[in-house]
Write a protein that holds these residues in place. Structure first.
Motif, PDB file in Angstrom:
ATOM      1  N   GLU A 125      -3.859  -4.781   5.416  1.00  0.00           N
ATOM      2  CA  GLU A 125      -2.474  -4.585   5.851  1.00  0.00           C
ATOM      3  C   GLU A 125      -1.625  -3.952   4.749  1.00  0.00           C
ATOM      4  O   GLU A 125      -0.841  -3.037   5.010  1.00  0.00           O
ATOM      5  N   ASN A 126      -1.775  -4.424   3.518  1.00  0.00           N
ATOM      6  CA  ASN A 126      -0.997  -3.858   2.419  1.00  0.00           C
ATOM      7  C   ASN A 126      -1.333  -2.399   2.168  1.00  0.00           C
ATOM      8  O   ASN A 126      -0.480  -1.623   1.758  1.00  0.00           O
TER       9      ASN A 126
ATOM     10  N   GLY B  15       0.562  -2.217  -5.004  1.00  0.00           N
ATOM     11  CA  GLY B  15       0.855  -2.164  -3.578  1.00  0.00           C
ATOM     12  C   GLY B  15       2.334  -2.163  -3.287  1.00  0.00           C
ATOM     13  O   GLY B  15       3.157  -1.812  -4.137  1.00  0.00           O
ATOM     14  N   PRO B  16       2.693  -2.556  -2.071  1.00  0.00           N
ATOM     15  CA  PRO B  16       4.078  -2.503  -1.618  1.00  0.00           C
ATOM     16  C   PRO B  16       5.070  -3.221  -2.533  1.00  0.00           C
ATOM     17  O   PRO B  16       6.184  -2.748  -2.745  1.00  0.00           O
ATOM     18  N   SER B  17       4.682  -4.363  -3.094  1.00  0.00           N
ATOM     19  CA  SER B  17       5.617  -5.076  -3.971  1.00  0.00           C
ATOM     20  C   SER B  17       5.887  -4.276  -5.242  1.00  0.00           C
ATOM     21  O   SER B  17       7.002  -4.314  -5.774  1.00  0.00           O
TER      22      SER B  17
ATOM     23  N   THR C 139       1.413   0.506   2.209  1.00  0.00           N
ATOM     24  CA  THR C 139       1.541   1.437   1.089  1.00  0.00           C
ATOM     25  C   THR C 139       1.509   2.874   1.583  1.00  0.00           C
ATOM     26  O   THR C 139       2.336   3.704   1.175  1.00  0.00           O
TER      27      THR C 139
END
Length: 144
Positions: A72-73, A109-111, A77
């Protein structure tokens, strides 16, 4: 497994009652049906008389491939990078560099992507404030 599929209304596939999905109408279902009907798998399953052993072996075989599937990440991204392509290519390039040096133990990743976006937003806000301050000073006659 056959009994389970029959009980769960999936037996039509193994009995050959359900026709092959039309690839022009439903390409995903047609592709899945093709993968599920590979002769190699059918030959492989003929070696087992015990459903549990056949299932366990198939499961472990496919779990090896599932580690290659995006998580999912990863999709998040990719979406974030695509959104940046038009207006924020400089940030996108920075993130792509960071992604190329990341690893499974040091994932990016997204964070991680949020930090440079926050900095960019602060710069935009500062520019807006600076511009609105100049306008306010000009409106009061104090601007140069």
């Amino acid at each position: 497994m056959q009994n389970y599929l029959l009980l769960k209304h999936g037996g039509g596939y193994i009995l050959g009652i359900i026709p092959h999905p039309d690839p022009s109408v439903d390409p995903l279902s047609a592709a899945h049906r093709n993968l599920n009907n590979l002769p190699e798998e059918q030959e492989f399953l003929c070696m087992y008389s015990n459903t549990y052993l056949a299932w366990d072996t198939l499961k472990s075989c496919y779990e090896k491939y599932s580690t290659w599937l995006p998580k999912e990440n990863d999709f998040l991204t990719i979406m974030m990078l695509n959104v940046m392509s038009d207006d924020l290519p400089h940030i996108q390039n920075h993130i792509m560099d960071a992604l190329s040096t990341s690893s499974s133990t040091n994932a990016y990743g997204p964070s991680n992507i949020r930090a440079p976006l926050d900095v960019e937003q602060q710069l935009i806000n500062t520019e807006k404030m600076k511009g609105s301050g100049d306008l306010a000073m000009m409106a009061t006659g104090k601007g140069g």
